[in-house]
Design a protein around this motif. Structure first.
Motif, PDB file in Angstrom:
ATOM      1  N   MET A 134       0.836  -1.174   0.000  1.00 40.18           N
ATOM      2  CA  MET A 134       0.000   0.000   0.000  1.00 40.18           C
ATOM      3  C   MET A 134       0.886   1.244   0.000  1.00 40.18           C
ATOM      4  N   ALA A 135       0.828   1.973  -1.068  1.00 49.68           N
ATOM      5  CA  ALA A 135       1.620   3.185  -1.186  1.00 49.68           C
ATOM      6  C   ALA A 135       1.021   4.294  -0.328  1.00 49.68           C
ATOM      7  N   SER A 136       1.862   5.192   0.115  1.00 47.99           N
ATOM      8  CA  SER A 136       1.398   6.257   1.003  1.00 47.99           C
ATOM      9  C   SER A 136       0.595   7.321   0.265  1.00 47.99           C
ATOM     10  N   ASP A 137       0.677   7.375  -1.079  1.00 45.49           N
ATOM     11  CA  ASP A 137      -0.080   8.379  -1.817  1.00 45.49           C
ATOM     12  C   ASP A 137      -1.483   7.922  -2.173  1.00 45.49           C
ATOM     13  N   ASP A 138      -1.854   6.699  -1.816  1.00 46.71           N
ATOM     14  CA  ASP A 138      -3.206   6.202  -2.076  1.00 46.71           C
ATOM     15  C   ASP A 138      -4.200   6.891  -1.152  1.00 46.71           C
ATOM     16  N   LYS A 139      -5.335   7.265  -1.699  1.00 45.20           N
ATOM     17  CA  LYS A 139      -6.409   7.878  -0.914  1.00 45.20           C
ATOM     18  C   LYS A 139      -7.441   6.802  -0.603  1.00 45.20           C
ATOM     19  N   ARG A 140      -7.689   6.599   0.685  1.00 46.24           N
ATOM     20  CA  ARG A 140      -8.644   5.581   1.127  1.00 46.24           C
ATOM     21  C   ARG A 140      -9.637   6.198   2.103  1.00 46.24           C
ATOM     22  N   GLN A 141     -10.863   5.685   2.050  1.00 47.91           N
ATOM     23  CA  GLN A 141     -11.907   6.140   2.962  1.00 47.91           C
ATOM     24  C   GLN A 141     -12.489   4.916   3.658  1.00 47.91           C
ATOM     25  N   VAL A 142     -12.474   4.923   4.983  1.00 54.68           N
ATOM     26  CA  VAL A 142     -13.021   3.813   5.750  1.00 54.68           C
ATOM     27  C   VAL A 142     -14.543   3.914   5.735  1.00 54.68           C
ATOM     28  N   ILE A 143     -15.200   2.843   5.306  1.00 48.83           N
ATOM     29  CA  ILE A 143     -16.654   2.805   5.278  1.00 48.83           C
ATOM     30  C   ILE A 143     -17.189   2.192   6.564  1.00 48.83           C
ATOM     31  N   LYS A 144     -16.639   1.032   6.935  1.00 44.38           N
ATOM     32  CA  LYS A 144     -17.044   0.347   8.171  1.00 44.38           C
ATOM     33  C   LYS A 144     -15.807  -0.211   8.842  1.00 44.38           C
ATOM     34  N   ALA A 150     -11.637  -3.831   8.525  1.00 45.18           N
ATOM     35  CA  ALA A 150     -12.121  -2.567   7.979  1.00 45.18           C
ATOM     36  C   ALA A 150     -12.521  -2.766   6.526  1.00 45.18           C
ATOM     37  N   LEU A 151     -13.632  -2.154   6.157  1.00 50.96           N
ATOM     38  CA  LEU A 151     -14.078  -2.093   4.771  1.00 50.96           C
ATOM     39  C   LEU A 151     -13.700  -0.706   4.259  1.00 50.96           C
ATOM     40  N   VAL A 152     -12.891  -0.658   3.205  1.00 46.74           N
ATOM     41  CA  VAL A 152     -12.267   0.581   2.760  1.00 46.74           C
ATOM     42  C   VAL A 152     -12.564   0.816   1.281  1.00 46.74           C
ATOM     43  N   HIS A 153     -12.838   2.079   0.939  1.00 38.11           N
ATOM     44  CA  HIS A 153     -13.004   2.486  -0.456  1.00 38.11           C
ATOM     45  C   HIS A 153     -11.708   3.132  -0.918  1.00 38.11           C
ATOM     46  N   ASN A 154     -11.077   2.546  -1.938  1.00 41.77           N
ATOM     47  CA  ASN A 154      -9.860   3.104  -2.521  1.00 41.77           C
ATOM     48  C   ASN A 154     -10.288   4.140  -3.562  1.00 41.77           C
ATOM     49  N   LEU A 155     -10.065   5.411  -3.266  1.00 42.63           N
ATOM     50  CA  LEU A 155     -10.549   6.496  -4.118  1.00 42.63           C
ATOM     51  C   LEU A 155      -9.743   6.633  -5.407  1.00 42.63           C
ATOM     52  N   ASN A 156      -8.478   6.241  -5.401  1.00 39.06           N
ATOM     53  CA  ASN A 156      -7.662   6.342  -6.609  1.00 39.06           C
ATOM     54  C   ASN A 156      -8.102   5.338  -7.669  1.00 39.06           C
ATOM     55  N   ASP A 187     -11.015   3.503  -7.423  1.00 37.42           N
ATOM     56  CA  ASP A 187     -12.470   3.374  -7.358  1.00 37.42           C
ATOM     57  C   ASP A 187     -12.909   1.916  -7.196  1.00 37.42           C
ATOM     58  N   ASN A 188     -12.269   1.238  -6.235  1.00 41.33           N
ATOM     59  CA  ASN A 188     -12.669  -0.121  -5.877  1.00 41.33           C
ATOM     60  C   ASN A 188     -12.689  -0.243  -4.354  1.00 41.33           C
ATOM     61  N   TYR A 189     -12.994  -1.420  -3.862  1.00 43.64           N
ATOM     62  CA  TYR A 189     -13.157  -1.633  -2.418  1.00 43.64           C
ATOM     63  C   TYR A 189     -12.214  -2.716  -1.939  1.00 43.64           C
ATOM     64  N   GLU A 190     -11.830  -2.620  -0.655  1.00 40.53           N
ATOM     65  CA  GLU A 190     -10.881  -3.547  -0.048  1.00 40.53           C
ATOM     66  C   GLU A 190     -11.367  -3.920   1.343  1.00 40.53           C
ATOM     67  N   VAL A 191     -11.007  -5.115   1.785  1.00 45.09           N
ATOM     68  CA  VAL A 191     -11.219  -5.527   3.169  1.00 45.09           C
ATOM     69  C   VAL A 191      -9.835  -5.699   3.780  1.00 45.09           C
ATOM     70  N   LEU A 192      -9.604  -5.013   4.907  1.00 48.70           N
ATOM     71  CA  LEU A 192      -8.307  -5.032   5.572  1.00 48.70           C
ATOM     72  C   LEU A 192      -8.434  -5.664   6.952  1.00 48.70           C
ATOM     73  N   VAL A 230      -7.033  -8.376   3.238  1.00 47.70           N
ATOM     74  CA  VAL A 230      -7.646  -9.696   3.174  1.00 47.70           C
ATOM     75  C   VAL A 230      -7.909  -9.992   1.702  1.00 47.70           C
ATOM     76  N   GLN A 231      -8.527  -8.996   1.043  1.00 45.49           N
ATOM     77  CA  GLN A 231      -8.735  -9.056  -0.400  1.00 45.49           C
ATOM     78  C   GLN A 231      -8.943  -7.631  -0.892  1.00 45.49           C
ATOM     79  N   ASN A 232      -8.471  -7.352  -2.105  1.00 43.62           N
ATOM     80  CA  ASN A 232      -8.643  -6.008  -2.660  1.00 43.62           C
ATOM     81  C   ASN A 232      -9.175  -6.103  -4.081  1.00 43.62           C
ATOM     82  N   ASP A 233      -9.443  -4.958  -4.682  1.00 39.03           N
ATOM     83  CA  ASP A 233      -9.945  -4.846  -6.046  1.00 39.03           C
ATOM     84  C   ASP A 233     -11.290  -5.552  -6.213  1.00 39.03           C
ATOM     85  N   MET A 234     -12.261  -5.170  -5.371  1.00 38.40           N
ATOM     86  CA  MET A 234     -13.604  -5.759  -5.408  1.00 38.40           C
ATOM     87  C   MET A 234     -14.640  -4.664  -5.628  1.00 38.40           C
TER      88      MET A 234
END
Length: 78
Positions: free
Chosen positions: A1-11, A22-28, A30-35, A56-60
């Motif tokens: 995970m690069a430090s320039d990635d913009k992420r928003q925690v949903i839950k 955590a359920l996260v929206h990757n704004l760069n 425009d996909n979702y990840e579970v961390l 756990v899984q990304n690009d969903m």
């Protein structure tokens, strides 16, 4: 995970044994990840424990990510 990635925690939530997810929206991308939050030993920090977030899984899409997040929060069978 690069430090320039913009992420928003949903839950964010803990399962029955205390593991944090955590359920996260990757704004760069425009996909979702579970961390998952993991604890690692680090002799350079106070207390010796350092917490990091790992995929756990990304690009969903959102429905798939929410289903995986709900499944992980159910916990473990004892």
């Amino acid at each position: 995970m690069a430090s320039d990635d913009k992420r928003q925690v949903i839950k964010r939530g803990d399962n029955t044994v205390g593991t944090r997810y955590a359920l996260v929206h990757n704004l760069n991308k425009d996909n979702y990840e579970v961390l998952i939050r993991r604890a690692n030993y680090n002799g350079q920090v106070r207390g010796g424990i350092e917490y990091t977030w790992r995929w756990v899984q990304n690009d969903m899409d959102l429905p798939t990510a929410e289903a995986l997040f709900a499944k992980r929060l159910k916990g473990k069978v004892k």
